[in-house]
Each structure stands twice: as structure tokens, then as C-alpha cells.
Scaffold this motif. Structure first.
Motif, PDB file in Angstrom:
ATOM      1  N   GLU A 173     -36.063  -0.319  23.757  1.00 43.52           N
ATOM      2  CA  GLU A 173     -36.712  -0.812  24.971  1.00 43.52           C
ATOM      3  C   GLU A 173     -36.961  -2.206  25.312  1.00 43.52           C
ATOM      4  O   GLU A 173     -37.215  -2.463  26.353  1.00 43.52           O
ATOM      5  CB  GLU A 173     -37.577   0.174  25.743  1.00 43.52           C
ATOM      6  N   PHE A 174     -37.314  -2.919  24.167  1.00 42.63           N
ATOM      7  CA  PHE A 174     -37.554  -4.287  24.108  1.00 42.63           C
ATOM      8  C   PHE A 174     -36.422  -5.136  24.340  1.00 42.63           C
ATOM      9  O   PHE A 174     -35.178  -4.613  23.848  1.00 42.63           O
ATOM     10  CB  PHE A 174     -38.574  -4.637  23.130  1.00 42.63           C
ATOM     11  N   SER A 175     -36.718  -6.311  24.890  1.00 42.12           N
ATOM     12  CA  SER A 175     -35.579  -7.384  24.913  1.00 42.12           C
ATOM     13  C   SER A 175     -35.634  -8.561  24.165  1.00 42.12           C
ATOM     14  O   SER A 175     -37.097  -8.570  23.719  1.00 42.12           O
ATOM     15  CB  SER A 175     -35.373  -7.701  26.291  1.00 42.12           C
ATOM     16  N   GLY A 176     -34.694  -9.574  23.727  1.00 44.18           N
ATOM     17  CA  GLY A 176     -35.097 -10.562  23.122  1.00 44.18           C
ATOM     18  C   GLY A 176     -35.574 -10.618  21.763  1.00 44.18           C
ATOM     19  O   GLY A 176     -36.314 -11.617  21.240  1.00 44.18           O
ATOM     20  N   GLY A 177     -35.455  -9.116  21.196  1.00 44.44           N
ATOM     21  CA  GLY A 177     -35.935  -9.372  19.679  1.00 44.44           C
ATOM     22  C   GLY A 177     -37.528  -8.816  19.632  1.00 44.44           C
ATOM     23  O   GLY A 177     -38.237  -8.819  18.390  1.00 44.44           O
ATOM     24  N   ARG A 178     -38.260  -8.457  20.712  1.00 45.34           N
ATOM     25  CA  ARG A 178     -39.470  -8.185  20.963  1.00 45.34           C
ATOM     26  C   ARG A 178     -40.006  -6.975  20.313  1.00 45.34           C
ATOM     27  O   ARG A 178     -40.952  -6.592  19.582  1.00 45.34           O
ATOM     28  CB  ARG A 178     -40.070  -8.412  22.145  1.00 45.34           C
ATOM     29  N   GLY A 179     -38.948  -5.911  20.113  1.00 41.85           N
ATOM     30  CA  GLY A 179     -39.105  -4.842  19.242  1.00 41.85           C
ATOM     31  C   GLY A 179     -39.476  -5.024  17.799  1.00 41.85           C
ATOM     32  O   GLY A 179     -40.368  -4.542  17.234  1.00 41.85           O
ATOM     33  N   ALA A 180     -38.793  -5.882  17.209  1.00 42.42           N
ATOM     34  CA  ALA A 180     -38.863  -6.282  15.932  1.00 42.42           C
ATOM     35  C   ALA A 180     -40.247  -7.198  15.614  1.00 42.42           C
ATOM     36  O   ALA A 180     -40.808  -6.893  14.911  1.00 42.42           O
ATOM     37  CB  ALA A 180     -37.661  -7.226  15.333  1.00 42.42           C
ATOM     38  N   LEU A 181     -40.519  -7.823  16.864  1.00 38.34           N
ATOM     39  CA  LEU A 181     -41.802  -8.365  16.777  1.00 38.34           C
ATOM     40  C   LEU A 181     -42.896  -7.573  16.815  1.00 38.34           C
ATOM     41  O   LEU A 181     -44.046  -7.866  16.135  1.00 38.34           O
ATOM     42  CB  LEU A 181     -41.843  -9.438  17.845  1.00 38.34           C
ATOM     43  N   LEU A 182     -42.793  -6.414  17.521  1.00 40.65           N
ATOM     44  CA  LEU A 182     -43.951  -5.435  17.622  1.00 40.65           C
ATOM     45  C   LEU A 182     -43.917  -4.735  15.991  1.00 40.65           C
ATOM     46  O   LEU A 182     -45.032  -4.576  15.747  1.00 40.65           O
ATOM     47  CB  LEU A 182     -43.571  -4.351  18.497  1.00 40.65           C
ATOM     48  N   ARG A 183     -43.137  -4.414  15.506  1.00 42.21           N
ATOM     49  CA  ARG A 183     -42.809  -3.842  14.137  1.00 42.21           C
ATOM     50  C   ARG A 183     -43.499  -4.661  13.199  1.00 42.21           C
ATOM     51  O   ARG A 183     -44.507  -4.314  12.397  1.00 42.21           O
ATOM     52  CB  ARG A 183     -41.479  -3.440  13.845  1.00 42.21           C
ATOM     53  N   GLN A 184     -43.229  -5.914  13.334  1.00 45.06           N
ATOM     54  CA  GLN A 184     -43.999  -7.212  12.236  1.00 45.06           C
ATOM     55  C   GLN A 184     -45.326  -7.106  12.725  1.00 45.06           C
ATOM     56  O   GLN A 184     -46.105  -7.164  11.637  1.00 45.06           O
ATOM     57  CB  GLN A 184     -43.202  -8.399  12.303  1.00 45.06           C
ATOM     58  N   ALA A 185     -45.870  -7.267  13.494  1.00 45.39           N
ATOM     59  CA  ALA A 185     -47.271  -7.297  14.107  1.00 45.39           C
ATOM     60  C   ALA A 185     -48.074  -6.132  13.526  1.00 45.39           C
ATOM     61  O   ALA A 185     -48.894  -6.153  13.070  1.00 45.39           O
ATOM     62  CB  ALA A 185     -47.386  -7.635  15.674  1.00 45.39           C
ATOM     63  N   LEU A 186     -47.444  -4.902  14.066  1.00 40.90           N
ATOM     64  CA  LEU A 186     -48.046  -3.434  13.521  1.00 40.90           C
ATOM     65  C   LEU A 186     -48.175  -3.523  11.887  1.00 40.90           C
ATOM     66  O   LEU A 186     -49.077  -2.936  11.332  1.00 40.90           O
ATOM     67  CB  LEU A 186     -47.529  -2.536  14.252  1.00 40.90           C
ATOM     68  N   SER A 187     -47.129  -3.915  11.262  1.00 42.21           N
ATOM     69  CA  SER A 187     -47.088  -3.914   9.734  1.00 42.21           C
ATOM     70  C   SER A 187     -48.364  -4.822   9.145  1.00 42.21           C
ATOM     71  O   SER A 187     -48.688  -4.417   8.030  1.00 42.21           O
ATOM     72  CB  SER A 187     -45.939  -4.300   9.538  1.00 42.21           C
ATOM     73  N   THR A 188     -48.771  -5.773   9.894  1.00 42.23           N
ATOM     74  CA  THR A 188     -49.915  -6.722   9.285  1.00 42.23           C
ATOM     75  C   THR A 188     -51.378  -5.779   9.384  1.00 42.23           C
ATOM     76  O   THR A 188     -52.044  -6.161   8.570  1.00 42.23           O
ATOM     77  CB  THR A 188     -49.821  -7.814  10.092  1.00 42.23           C
ATOM     78  N   ILE A 189     -51.085  -4.769  10.079  1.00 45.79           N
ATOM     79  CA  ILE A 189     -52.480  -3.966  10.222  1.00 45.79           C
ATOM     80  C   ILE A 189     -52.075  -2.598   9.593  1.00 45.79           C
ATOM     81  O   ILE A 189     -53.025  -1.687   9.970  1.00 45.79           O
ATOM     82  CB  ILE A 189     -53.166  -4.004  11.664  1.00 45.79           C
ATOM     83  N   SER A 190     -51.203  -2.405   8.834  1.00 42.67           N
ATOM     84  CA  SER A 190     -50.875  -1.091   8.226  1.00 42.67           C
ATOM     85  C   SER A 190     -50.472  -0.043   8.833  1.00 42.67           C
ATOM     86  O   SER A 190     -50.947   1.153   8.655  1.00 42.67           O
ATOM     87  CB  SER A 190     -52.114  -0.799   7.255  1.00 42.67           C
ATOM     88  N   CYS A 191     -49.640  -0.342  10.062  1.00 46.15           N
ATOM     89  CA  CYS A 191     -49.126   0.537  11.015  1.00 46.15           C
ATOM     90  C   CYS A 191     -47.827   0.956  10.637  1.00 46.15           C
ATOM     91  O   CYS A 191     -46.997   0.123  10.122  1.00 46.15           O
ATOM     92  CB  CYS A 191     -49.448   0.523  12.287  1.00 46.15           C
TER      93      CYS A 191
END
Length: 191
Positions: A173-191
Motif C-alpha cells: 500500500e506504500f508508494s515510492g519504496g516506503r514499504g521497504a523503508l518501513l521494513r528497514q526502520a522497524l528491523s532496527t528495533i527488532s520488529c
């Protein structure tokens, strides 16, 4: 080449605090388009989260927006850093603008981004695309403790478990690659 600046809008809230004398930091749409075509633009993005008593993420807040074409998309809190504005001020301003004044974001003591995303106007250079410009975005995960009522162009704030937020259907549902960005950001806090 000198760029004339447009008149400042009437102050409406804390996001419109005065900028340094002699440089209002406000660009007209034409000036902004010209600058976007010549320089990378600095942005901040935030992933709002709710934490339990042990500091573990229990919910992730995602914005729901409608594009000019009427397509519903998911989004992160994001926006430009203004001239003369600190990163902390810009991050707080965008959190308040998108989530409302009662969101009560808990700004990190050390303002170190969890990710740096470089958006390009043409696909293929990086996973992140913004057809308007070359932009550099500092991404933060920010705990929020208050009530969130969307403002600006957000239609709603949806609170999801980390698993729901990272589900393939949500990421799409994200555009411009922001879904991958969400995945990367949450991985930094062990999600």
C-alpha cells in the motif's frame, strides 16, 4: 541566479515560527519546483510507535492518504526541513502536523536516524523514488503516547501490530519504496 521569495503566510501555529531576518525560507510553488530540479532536498520521516512497559513496540501508526488521482495509499509522517530549522524541530513539527497536537511524541534524546533514504526522480538508482525531486530523508522511529487525530492531508492514522504493519499486503500500500523503508526502520528495533 537570485531567487525571489514569496510572502510568508499568516502564522497559524507553532509550525510557522519566524525564520531568520532577511531570509524568510518560504518558496513559491515555482521557486520550489526550480530548486527541486537543481538540489537535493532534506526531509525527515517518522514511524510512530506505541511501546509497552518494557519498551517493546506493540503498535505501529501508519497514515492513510488519498492521491490526486483518488488512490488510497499508506504513508509515514514526513516533510521538508525548513531553512533555519533544526532536525528536532522539523521532526516534531511534522509529527504534530500529521498526528495532531495531542499525539505527545517522545522525541529521542540522541537524534540519530535509524535509516537514511535517498529518493531519486528516476527508478533504479535506489529503492526509493520521488518523481518530483532528489531528496535525502533521515528516518526516525518515534514513540507516541497521546491521542492521534490526523491533520493535513492524512485521512486517518491506523494503529497496527508490527506483524500487520509488515505484512505483504500492507507494504504494497506504500508508494515510492516506503514499504521497504518501513521494513528497514522497524528491523532496527527488532520488529
Amino acid at each position: 541566479m537570485a531567487i525571489d521569495t514569496a510572502e510568508l503566510p499568516e502564522p497559524e501555529g507553532p509550525e510557522d515560527r519566524p525564520t531568520p531576518a532577511g531570509n524568510p525560507g518560504w518558496l513559491s510553488e515555482e521557486e520550489l519546483a526550480s530548486v527541486r530540479g537543481r538540489l537535493p532536498i532534506m526531509y525527515v520521516e517518522a514511524v510512530p510507535v506505541r511501546l509497552d512497559g518494557l519498551g517493546q513496540v506493540t503498535e505501529v501508526g501508519l497514515l492513510l492518504r488519498s492521491t490526486a488521482a483518488g488512490v488510497m495509499t499508506r504513508a509515514l509522517v514526513s516533510g521538508r526541513v525548513r531553512y533555519g530549522e533544526t532536525l528536532r524541530e522539523a521532526l516534531f513539527r511534522h509529527l504534530e502536523n500529521d498526528l495532531g497536537p495531542m499525539a505527545f511524541p517522545q522525541m529521542p534524546a540522541a537524534l540519530v536516524p535509524v535509516q537514511v533514504a535517498e529518493y531519486f526522480p528516476m527508478p533504479g538508482i535506489s529503492p526509493y523514488v520521488d518523481e518530483r525531486q532528489h531528496a535525502v530523508s533521515l528516518v526516525y522511529v518515534v514513540p507516541v503516547t497521546g491521542t492521534c487525530v490526523p491533520r493535513q492531508d492524512a485521512l486517518e492514522v491506523t494503529w497496527m501490530s508490527p506483524e500487520e504493519a509488515l505484512a505483504p499486503g500492507t507494504i504494497e500500500e506504500f508508494s515510492g519504496g516506503r514499504g521497504a523503508l518501513l521494513r528497514q526502520a522497524l528491523s532496527t528495533i527488532s520488529c
